[in-house]
Design a protein around this motif. Structure first.
Motif, PDB file in Angstrom:
ATOM      1  N   GLU A  88       0.317  -5.491  -5.191  1.00  0.00           N
ATOM      2  CA  GLU A  88       1.644  -4.497  -5.288  1.00  0.00           C
ATOM      3  C   GLU A  88       2.168  -3.979  -5.940  1.00  0.00           C
ATOM      4  O   GLU A  88       3.804  -4.270  -6.193  1.00  0.00           O
ATOM      5  CB  GLU A  88       2.619  -5.390  -3.766  1.00  0.00           C
ATOM      6  CG  GLU A  88       4.055  -4.792  -3.372  1.00  0.00           C
ATOM      7  CD  GLU A  88       4.931  -5.169  -2.488  1.00  0.00           C
ATOM      8  OE1 GLU A  88       5.263  -5.578  -1.910  1.00  0.00           O
ATOM      9  OE2 GLU A  88       5.523  -6.466  -3.073  1.00  0.00           O
ATOM     10  N   ASP A  89       0.892  -3.528  -6.867  1.00  0.00           N
ATOM     11  CA  ASP A  89       2.283  -2.308  -8.043  1.00  0.00           C
ATOM     12  C   ASP A  89       1.896  -0.564  -8.660  1.00  0.00           C
ATOM     13  O   ASP A  89       0.932  -0.711  -7.656  1.00  0.00           O
ATOM     14  CB  ASP A  89       2.047  -3.811  -9.050  1.00  0.00           C
ATOM     15  CG  ASP A  89       1.053  -4.830  -9.750  1.00  0.00           C
ATOM     16  OD1 ASP A  89       0.015  -3.340  -8.757  1.00  0.00           O
ATOM     17  OD2 ASP A  89       0.914  -4.690 -10.209  1.00  0.00           O
TER      18      ASP A  89
ATOM     19  N   ARG B   6       5.281   2.219 -12.049  1.00  0.00           N
ATOM     20  CA  ARG B   6       6.677   1.682 -11.330  1.00  0.00           C
ATOM     21  C   ARG B   6       7.104   0.264 -11.240  1.00  0.00           C
ATOM     22  O   ARG B   6       7.613  -0.090 -10.656  1.00  0.00           O
ATOM     23  CB  ARG B   6       6.908   2.437  -9.090  1.00  0.00           C
ATOM     24  CG  ARG B   6       7.233   3.758  -9.051  1.00  0.00           C
ATOM     25  CD  ARG B   6       8.661   3.754  -9.256  1.00  0.00           C
ATOM     26  NE  ARG B   6       8.905   5.248  -8.771  1.00  0.00           N
ATOM     27  CZ  ARG B   6       9.167   6.196  -9.781  1.00  0.00           C
ATOM     28  NH1 ARG B   6       9.139   5.709 -11.039  1.00  0.00           N
ATOM     29  NH2 ARG B   6       9.535   7.328  -9.589  1.00  0.00           N
ATOM     30  N   GLY B   7       5.223  -0.408 -11.871  1.00  0.00           N
ATOM     31  CA  GLY B   7       5.215  -1.288 -11.713  1.00  0.00           C
ATOM     32  C   GLY B   7       5.918  -2.050 -10.155  1.00  0.00           C
ATOM     33  O   GLY B   7       4.821  -1.843  -9.651  1.00  0.00           O
TER      34      GLY B   7
ATOM     35  N   PRO C 113       5.993   7.443  -1.856  1.00  0.00           N
ATOM     36  CA  PRO C 113       5.099   8.206  -2.110  1.00  0.00           C
ATOM     37  C   PRO C 113       4.040   7.611  -3.107  1.00  0.00           C
ATOM     38  O   PRO C 113       2.544   8.290  -2.083  1.00  0.00           O
ATOM     39  CB  PRO C 113       5.609   9.113  -3.681  1.00  0.00           C
ATOM     40  CG  PRO C 113       6.838   9.766  -3.202  1.00  0.00           C
ATOM     41  CD  PRO C 113       7.611   7.801  -2.931  1.00  0.00           C
ATOM     42  N   LEU C 114       3.759   6.786  -3.701  1.00  0.00           N
ATOM     43  CA  LEU C 114       2.764   5.953  -3.643  1.00  0.00           C
ATOM     44  C   LEU C 114       2.259   5.089  -2.635  1.00  0.00           C
ATOM     45  O   LEU C 114       0.752   4.644  -2.893  1.00  0.00           O
ATOM     46  CB  LEU C 114       3.448   4.694  -5.092  1.00  0.00           C
ATOM     47  CG  LEU C 114       3.532   5.571  -6.440  1.00  0.00           C
ATOM     48  CD1 LEU C 114       4.233   4.806  -7.533  1.00  0.00           C
ATOM     49  CD2 LEU C 114       2.414   6.238  -6.879  1.00  0.00           C
TER      50      LEU C 114
END
Length: 284
Positions: free
Chosen positions: A118-119, A123-124, A130-131
């Motif tokens: 989950e990264d 954005r880390g 959007p990602l």
């Protein structure tokens, strides 16, 4: 299709005026289809709804219309007339398994996917809609139909997208490389699994619970430890199989015999093992 529901209500501080509530609480249920049209209704805070000619939730690539979702609208009222409302997206589907197969709606399914994280590089750990869309587009481009939430519960926005897109999830708790297997650790592990199941049990995309990643389950204490963790998990939800990502030598593995599905991560091979003695393993 059958939808069973059990609604727990809090009888205080509801409604805009936050009046004191009585103990008499009623629930009304409304089911809407994917287009928002009314399907059926029911009364009562516990019961079942029969859906005639239901549209089933199917995984990606198993249907022309994967990820079909209904909306269960719950309205709660008491003697004072205060009302609270909550919409819950749901899918109608079954998960079953035997000694050779995992099945969705009685159809065998082969999991193609990955252990996700989950990264992202830009954005880390920050949430970025959007990602999320991009990640799911990439999964479909790969021909994937599933992922494991390695190694922690994911944001609900990601889980929502999985429900909508028909991507199956092996839902994993934050238990990586466990060892020692003492009682305080076990109690915490059970508590974490209970929280995970209670949060995600209504999600059709979640087809399996994972109690950990790469534990040191070659230790003899692992058998009793994972037996109790798995039992507590299945007490919360017996409708899904329980697994764990294993990487210990198979002739020294002690957790495998208490799992429903055994995933030896580096072999990329899944076998059901609910009745398999600890000392025997099927060929890869």
């Amino acid at each position: 299709g059958i939808i069973s529901y059990n609604i727990t209500t809090a009888t205080s501080q509801m409604g805009p005026k936050k009046k004191k509530q009585s103990d008499s609480v009623g629930c009304s249920i409304k089911l809407l289809n994917n287009d928002g049209d009314h399907v059926t209704s029911a009364m009562g805070c516990q019961g079942s709804i029969m859906v005639v000619n239901a549209s089933f939730w199917w995984p990606y690539l198993m249907s022309d219309n994967p990820g079909y979702l209904y909306t269960l609208e719950v309205a709660v009222s008491d003697d004072a007339g205060n009302i609270d409302q909550y919409p819950q997206k749901i899918g109608i589907r079954t998960v079953s398994w035997n000694s050779t197969s995992l099945m969705i709606n009685n159809e065998p399914v082969y999991l193609r996917g990955c252990g996700k994280h989950e990264d992202s590089d830009i954005r880390g750990k920050g949430l970025d809609y959007p990602l999320i869309v991009k990640d799911f587009s990439l999964l479909k481009w790969l021909g994937a139909n599933s992922f494991r939430t390695s190694h922690y519960p994911y944001a609900e926005e990601i889980m929502d997208m999985a429900d909508q897109e028909g991507i199956m999830i092996v839902d994993e708790c934050p238990a990586v490389g466990l060892s020692g297997f003492d009682e305080p650790l076990m109690n915490k592990h059970i508590s974490v699994m209970q929280e995970l199941v209670r949060r995600d049990k209504n999600r059709p995309s979640v087809i399996m619970w994972s109690v950990g990643n790469e534990p040191q389950s070659n230790q003899e204490a692992a058998k009793d430890y994972f037996s109790k963790v798995v039992s507590a998990t299945k007490a919360e939800d017996s409708s899904r199989p329980v697994t764990c990502a294993l990487n210990r030598p198979k002739d020294k593995e002690h957790a495998v015999c208490v799992l429903n599905v055994c995933l030896w991560w580096f072999d990329l091979h899944v076998v059901t093992a609910s009745c398999m003695p600890c000392q025997h393993f099927p060929p890869l």
